[in-house]
Design a protein around this motif. Structure first.
Motif, PDB file in Angstrom:
ATOM      1  N   ASP A 196       0.824  -1.202   0.000  1.00 18.17           N
ATOM      2  CA  ASP A 196       0.000   0.000   0.000  1.00 18.17           C
ATOM      3  C   ASP A 196       0.859   1.252   0.000  1.00 18.17           C
ATOM      4  OD1 ASP A 196      -2.279  -1.464  -0.066  1.00 18.17           O
ATOM      5  OD2 ASP A 196      -2.588  -1.477   2.100  1.00 18.17           O
ATOM      6  N   PHE A 197       1.923   1.235   0.815  1.00 22.12           N
ATOM      7  CA  PHE A 197       2.765   2.429   0.900  1.00 22.12           C
ATOM      8  C   PHE A 197       3.673   2.579  -0.319  1.00 22.12           C
ATOM      9  CE2 PHE A 197       2.082   4.564   4.800  1.00 22.12           C
ATOM     10  CZ  PHE A 197       1.589   3.616   5.698  1.00 22.12           C
ATOM     11  N   ILE A 198       4.247   1.466  -0.779  1.00 26.05           N
ATOM     12  CA  ILE A 198       5.299   1.563  -1.775  1.00 26.05           C
ATOM     13  C   ILE A 198       4.746   1.513  -3.201  1.00 26.05           C
ATOM     14  CG2 ILE A 198       7.350   0.401  -2.654  1.00 26.05           C
ATOM     15  CD1 ILE A 198       7.973  -0.472   0.150  1.00 26.05           C
ATOM     16  N   ARG A 199       3.784   0.605  -3.438  1.00 25.88           N
ATOM     17  CA  ARG A 199       3.364   0.413  -4.812  1.00 25.88           C
ATOM     18  C   ARG A 199       2.140   1.247  -5.172  1.00 25.88           C
ATOM     19  NH1 ARG A 199       2.082  -4.548  -4.573  1.00 25.88           N
ATOM     20  NH2 ARG A 199      -0.148  -4.216  -4.406  1.00 25.88           N
ATOM     21  N   ASP A 200       1.108   1.206  -4.326  1.00 27.37           N
ATOM     22  CA  ASP A 200      -0.173   1.792  -4.694  1.00 27.37           C
ATOM     23  C   ASP A 200      -0.244   3.292  -4.429  1.00 27.37           C
ATOM     24  OD1 ASP A 200      -0.963  -0.715  -5.418  1.00 27.37           O
ATOM     25  OD2 ASP A 200      -1.861  -1.181  -3.480  1.00 27.37           O
ATOM     26  N   VAL A 201       0.088   3.688  -3.189  1.00 27.34           N
ATOM     27  CA  VAL A 201      -0.199   5.054  -2.770  1.00 27.34           C
ATOM     28  C   VAL A 201       0.718   6.069  -3.430  1.00 27.34           C
ATOM     29  CG1 VAL A 201      -0.386   6.590  -0.786  1.00 27.34           C
ATOM     30  CG2 VAL A 201      -1.092   4.204  -0.582  1.00 27.34           C
ATOM     31  N   HIS A 202       2.002   5.743  -3.547  1.00 29.76           N
ATOM     32  CA  HIS A 202       2.939   6.762  -4.021  1.00 29.76           C
ATOM     33  C   HIS A 202       2.732   7.104  -5.499  1.00 29.76           C
ATOM     34  CE1 HIS A 202       5.301   3.665  -6.103  1.00 29.76           C
ATOM     35  NE2 HIS A 202       6.025   4.640  -6.611  1.00 29.76           N
ATOM     36  N   THR A 203       2.027   6.237  -6.218  1.00 31.49           N
ATOM     37  CA  THR A 203       1.773   6.523  -7.629  1.00 31.49           C
ATOM     38  C   THR A 203       0.611   7.488  -7.823  1.00 31.49           C
ATOM     39  OG1 THR A 203       0.320   4.593  -7.772  1.00 31.49           O
ATOM     40  CG2 THR A 203       2.651   4.259  -8.295  1.00 31.49           C
ATOM     41  N   LEU A 204      -0.163   7.727  -6.759  1.00 29.12           N
ATOM     42  CA  LEU A 204      -1.307   8.625  -6.872  1.00 29.12           C
ATOM     43  C   LEU A 204      -0.850  10.081  -6.876  1.00 29.12           C
ATOM     44  CD1 LEU A 204      -3.761   6.945  -4.318  1.00 29.12           C
ATOM     45  CD2 LEU A 204      -3.758   6.699  -6.805  1.00 29.12           C
ATOM     46  N   SER A 205      -1.511  10.882  -7.663  1.00 26.56           N
ATOM     47  CA  SER A 205      -1.242  12.323  -7.612  1.00 26.56           C
ATOM     48  C   SER A 205      -1.833  12.899  -6.337  1.00 26.56           C
ATOM     49  CB  SER A 205      -1.864  13.015  -8.826  1.00 26.56           C
ATOM     50  OG  SER A 205      -3.289  12.929  -8.767  1.00 26.56           O
ATOM     51  N   ASP A 206      -1.451  14.131  -5.996  1.00 27.05           N
ATOM     52  CA  ASP A 206      -1.999  14.774  -4.806  1.00 27.05           C
ATOM     53  C   ASP A 206      -3.520  14.854  -4.891  1.00 27.05           C
ATOM     54  OD1 ASP A 206       0.519  15.041  -3.881  1.00 27.05           O
ATOM     55  OD2 ASP A 206       0.676  17.210  -4.161  1.00 27.05           O
ATOM     56  N   HIS A 207      -4.028  15.152  -6.076  1.00 25.35           N
ATOM     57  CA  HIS A 207      -5.483  15.268  -6.252  1.00 25.35           C
ATOM     58  C   HIS A 207      -6.162  13.918  -6.051  1.00 25.35           C
ATOM     59  CE1 HIS A 207      -9.364  16.523  -7.824  1.00 25.35           C
ATOM     60  NE2 HIS A 207      -9.335  15.486  -8.642  1.00 25.35           N
ATOM     61  N   GLU A 208      -5.606  12.855  -6.640  1.00 21.86           N
ATOM     62  CA  GLU A 208      -6.202  11.520  -6.495  1.00 21.86           C
ATOM     63  C   GLU A 208      -6.138  11.050  -5.052  1.00 21.86           C
ATOM     64  OE1 GLU A 208      -5.189   9.548 -10.858  1.00 21.86           O
ATOM     65  OE2 GLU A 208      -3.653   9.567  -9.275  1.00 21.86           O
TER      66      GLU A 208
END
Length: 682
Positions: A196-208
Motif C-alpha cells: 500500500d505504501f510503496i506500490r499503490d499510494v505513491h503513484t497517486l497524484s496529490d489530487h487523487e
C-alpha cells in the motif's frame, strides 16, 4: 450442519445455517462411515457438510452448491467400495467446482493398489488406512482444511457480480489449526501495508490521493458522526493560535485557510495558504507541542475535525485508509520541510551577502541558547541554593547557642563527636529509628525523647549509656544541648552536598551540557537518597518521609547520574502529594533471573496516574504534573536512559487518587562496564 442431499433444502431453509465453504463426504452404511460422520460433526459450525452415497449424486450436489454460492473445501471418500471412492475423487478432481478442493481417502490397507493409483494420478492430497483413530482423523481433516483456507484466501460472491472477498482466517482458526492460521493472518496484515505504501499510494497524484481520503472519511462519518467531525466554517474563523495547545487535526475538504506567524517585532505575517487536501494543525497534533502558527479561514471552509480518539477510531475502521492518510500526512510534512529548506536557502544567500548581519545573527542565536540554558540551570539551582541558605541560617543560630551555652567538658567532648559524626552521616531508616527507640522504653519513659536519642546515635555511644538513667527532665536538657552540636554538623554536611551540586551545575553550564566524563566507582545508594532528601528538606517539612533501608553493599555506578534519578523521582512524588502527604522510600536486595539487584522504591500517596497514561510516562516530553509545576529538565525518559546505562530496570505502578510507586533495579555488579574501563585506562 450435516446434510444428506435429499434433506438439504428443507434443513437449510429451517436452520438458516448456510456456510460459505462446504465439505462433501462420499460414504456408505458401514461402521467406518459412521465413524467419519461423527468426526465431521465437529466442523459443522463453520462448514456445510454434504453426504452422498452414490456417484450419481455428485452432479446434483455441485448444482446445489452453485445455487448456494458455496465453495468446496474438502472432498472425503470413505466408501466400503474403494474403487468407487477412487472414481469419486477422480470426478471431483476433473470438475471445476471441486478441482481446488482438498481430497482425502480413507480405505483399508488391503486396497493399497487403488490408493496408490489415485495418489499417482494427482487426485489425492492425503490417505488414511482404516481403522483410523478419532484424534488422527480429526487432526488430518483440520490440517487439510487449513491448507485449503490458506491457499484459497478468497471466495467469490456470485450474487455481487463475482466480487472477490477474502476468507476470514481468524474465524476459521476457531475450529482448524489455530496457531498456524493466526500467524498467517498477522503476517498477511503486516505485509499488506508495504504494498500500500510503496506500490499503490505513491503513484497517486496529490489530487487523487486527496479524493480517496475524502471519500473514505465521508464513508466513515456517514455511518457514525456523533462528534460532528464534518464542519463548515465561515471566513475569519480561528482554527489554531500560535503558542497555544492544540488537540485537533483539521483536514480541509474545500475552502482556503491562511497560516500566520509572528515576527521578532510581534507582527503577524502570512506564511502559507492551505486549500482542499491540506492539513491544519498536523505537527502540533502529532507531537503534542503548542501550535507553531495561527490558522484562520479565508473563505467558507469545509473541514473534517479530528481529535486523537476519533482519529484512532477512523484509522482502525478501514485498513486501506491508514496508508492513504499516512501518505497524505507525510506529503504534508514533506511540503512543509521543503518550504523550510527553501526559506533557509534564501536566508543563507542573504546572510552570505551581509557579513555583519551574519555575525549579529549568530550572536543572537548563541544568546538565545545561553538564555535557555541559564533559565533551566537557574531553576535546578533553586533547590540546593535554598537548602544552603536554610542551613547557613541554622548554623548561625546553633553556633550562637554553642558559644553562649555553658556545658561541662564531658558534654562538650561528646557534642564535638556528634558534630563530626553528623558531617559523615550514615543514613538510618525511619523504621530502624522506631525500632531502636522502642528498645529504650525501659530506660527512657518519653517516646519522643527516645527517638531523639536514637537519631543522635547516642544509644550506641558507650560514653553516653550512663546518662540514660537520668531522670527525664535532666536527660531532656542534656539531649537538647547535644542536639545543637548534631544540628551544626548535619547542616555543615548539607552545605557541602549542596555546594558540590551547585558546582556541578555551574560546570555543566560552562560547557553548555552536563559533564559526560564521569567514571564509575563504588558508592552507597543510601547516601545518594539521603543527600537528595536534604536538598528537598524545605519542601518536605510539611510532609512525612518514611525510609526503610536494608543492608545493601556499595555498588559500582555513576553517582552524579543516579543523583539525577533520585532528584527527579522525589521531585515528582512531592508534586503529586496531597495535603497529608507521605513519601516512602524502600531498599532491598532482589534476585531476578539469577542476577542480584539493589532495588529502590519511591512511593507517594498522591494523585496517581490513570492506567492509559502509564504506558506513556517514559516518553519524551510527556508529563503528568499539574499546571504550574515546572519540570526539572530531566524527565522519566532520561531516568530510564540512566538506569539502562547501569544495565538496570525501572518500572512504575499507580492507582488514581491512591498511590504511585516507581521501582528501580540496579545490578550489584557491572562486569562489562568495569572491563571496558580497565581497557581504556590501560
Amino acid at each position: 450442519m450435516y446434510l444428506k442431499l435429499e434433506q438439504k433444502l428443507t434443513l437449510i431453509s429451517e436452520n438458516n445455517q448456510l456456510k460459505e465453504l462446504a465439505i462433501i463426504a462420499f460414504t456408505s452404511n458401514d461402521e467406518g462411515s459412521s465413524h467419519v460422520r461423527a468426526s465431521l460433526e465437529l466442523f459443522t459450525s463453520h462448514f456445510t457438510v454434504y453426504e452422498i452415497q452414490s456417484i450419481e449424486q455428485i452432479t446434483a450436489t455441485f448444482r446445489q452448491l452453485a445455487l448456494n454460492d458455496q465453495a468446496i473445501a474438502l472432498t472425503l471418500a470413505c466408501h466400503q467400495n474403494t474403487s468407487l471412492s477412487a472414481d469419486f475423487l477422480l470426478r471431483c478432481h476433473r470438475s471445476e467446482p471441486s478441482h481446488s478442493a482438498k481430497k482425502l481417502l480413507i480405505c483399508s490397507a488391503n486396497h493399497i493398489s487403488e490408493m496408490l493409483r489415485t495418489l499417482n494420478n494427482g487426485h489425492l492430497d492425503c490417505c488414511l488406512t482404516s481403522p483410523v483413530s478419532d484424534s488422527q482423523l480429526v487432526s488430518t481433516i483440520k490440517h487439510e482444511l487449513s491448507n485449503y483456507v490458506l491457499e484459497k484466501r478468497y471466495v467469490f460472491e456470485k450474487k455481487q457480480g463475482l466480487a472477490k472477498r477474502q476468507l476470514d482466517w481468524v474465524n476459521y482458526a476457531q475450529v482448524l489449526e489455530q496457531e498456524r492460521l493466526l500467524r498467517a493472518h498477522l503476517e498477511q496484515r503486516m505485509n499488506s501495508y508495504q504494498p500500500d505504501f510503496i506500490r499503490d499510494v505513491h503513484t497517486l497524484s496529490d489530487h487523487e490521493l486527496t479524493e480517496n481520503v475524502i471519500h473514505a472519511l465521508n464513508l466513515f462519518f456517514d455511518i457514525e458522526d456523533e462528534g460532528k467531525a464534518r464542519r463548515v466554517y465561515s471566513p475569519e474563523h480561528l482554527l489554531t493560535k500560535e503558542g497555544e495547545p492544540n488537540r485537533f487535526l483539521w483536514f480541509i475538504t474545500s475552502g482556503k485557510v491562511a497560516l500566520y506567524k509572528k515576527d521578532q517585532r510581534g507582527q503577524q505575517r502570512e506564511v502559507v495558504r492551505h486549500e482542499k487536501g491540506n492539513i491544519v494543525g498536523g505537527m502540533s497534533f502529532v507531537t503534542g507541542e503548542c501550535s507553531f502558527s495561527t490558522a484562520i479561514t479565508l473563505t467558507q471552509t469545509h473541514v473534517i475535525k479530528l481529535d486523537r480518539d476519533v482519529f484512532s477510531k477512523v484509522m482502525q475502521s478501514d485498513n486501506t485508509l491508514l496508508p492513504l492518510f499516512t501518505n497524505l500526512l507525510l506529503r504534508h510534512f514533506n511540503r512543509r520541510l521543503q518550504r523550510s529548506i527553501n526559506t533557509k536557502l534564501v536566508l543563507q544567500e542573504t546572510i552570505e551577502s551581509l557579513e555583519s548581519a551574519h555575525r549579529q545573527l549568530i550572536e543572537k542565536e548563541k544568546m538565545a541558547v545561553l538564555g535557555q540554558l541559564v533559565a533551566g540551570v537557574a531553576h535546578e539551582l533553586n533547590n540546593p541554593t535554598a537548602a544552603m541558605l536554610r542551613s547557613t541560617d541554622i548554623v548561625k543560630e546553633k553556633l550562637a547557642k554553642l558559644v553562649s551555652n555553658q556545658v561541662d567538658p564531658q558534654t562538650h567532648q561528646l557534642g564535638l563527636g556528634l558534630l563530626r559524626q553528623a558531617q559523615t552521616i550514615n543514613p538510618t531508616s525511619t523504621a530502624e529509628i522506631r525500632q531502636r527507640a522502642k528498645a529504650l522504653n525501659g530506660m527512657v519513659k518519653d517516646n519522643s525523647l527516645a527517638k531523639k536519642v536514637v537519631q543522635l546515635n547516642l544509644d550506641r555511644d558507650s560514653s553516653f549509656s550512663h546518662c540514660l538513667s537520668l531522670d527525664t527532665k535532666k536527660l531532656k536538657e542534656l539531649v537538647t544541648s547535644l542536639e545543637i552540636y548534631h544540628s551544626v554538623g548535619s547542616n555543615l554536611r548539607s552545605l557541602d552536598v549542596c555546594s558540590k551540586r551547585v558546582a556541578d551545575m555551574v560546570k555543566s553550564l560552562k560547557s553548555y551540557a552536563r559533564s559526560d566524563d564521569e567514571t564509575q566507582h563504588r558508592c552507597d545508594i543510601h547516601e545518594g537518597l539521603e543527600d537528595t532528601l536534604v536538598i528537598f528538606e524545605n519542601k518536605l517539612k510539611v510532609y512525612s518521609v518514611e525510609t526503610h533501608y536494608s543492608a545493601i553493599p556499595d555498588i559500582y555506578c555513576f553517582p552524579n547520574a543516579l543523583q539525577q534519578v533520585w532528584t527527579n523521582l522525589i521531585s515528582n512524588a512531592i508534586d503529586a502529594l496531597p495535603i497529608v502527604g507521605v513519601i516512602t522510600i524502600n531498599t532491598r536486595l532482589e534476585t531476578i533471573n539469577a542476577i542480584e539487584y539493589a532495588t529502590v522504591e519511591v512511593i507517594d500517596n498522591g494523585s496517581g496516574i490513570d492506567e492509559p497514561m502509564l504506558n506513556s510516562v517514559f516518553e519524551v516530553n510527556f508529563t503528568t504534573k499539574k499546571a504550574g509545576n515546572f519540570g526539572l529538565g530531566i524527565g522519566l525518559s532520561i531516568c530510564r536512559q540512566i538506569i539502562e546505562q547501569h544495565n538496570g530496570m525501572i518500572s512504575i505502578k499507580s492507582k488514581p487518587n491512591t498511590y504511585t510507586k516507581v521501582t528501580v533495579h540496579l545490578p550489584l555488579t557491572q562486569q562489562q562496564t568495569l572491563l571496558n574501563q580497565e581497557i581504556n585506562h590501560e
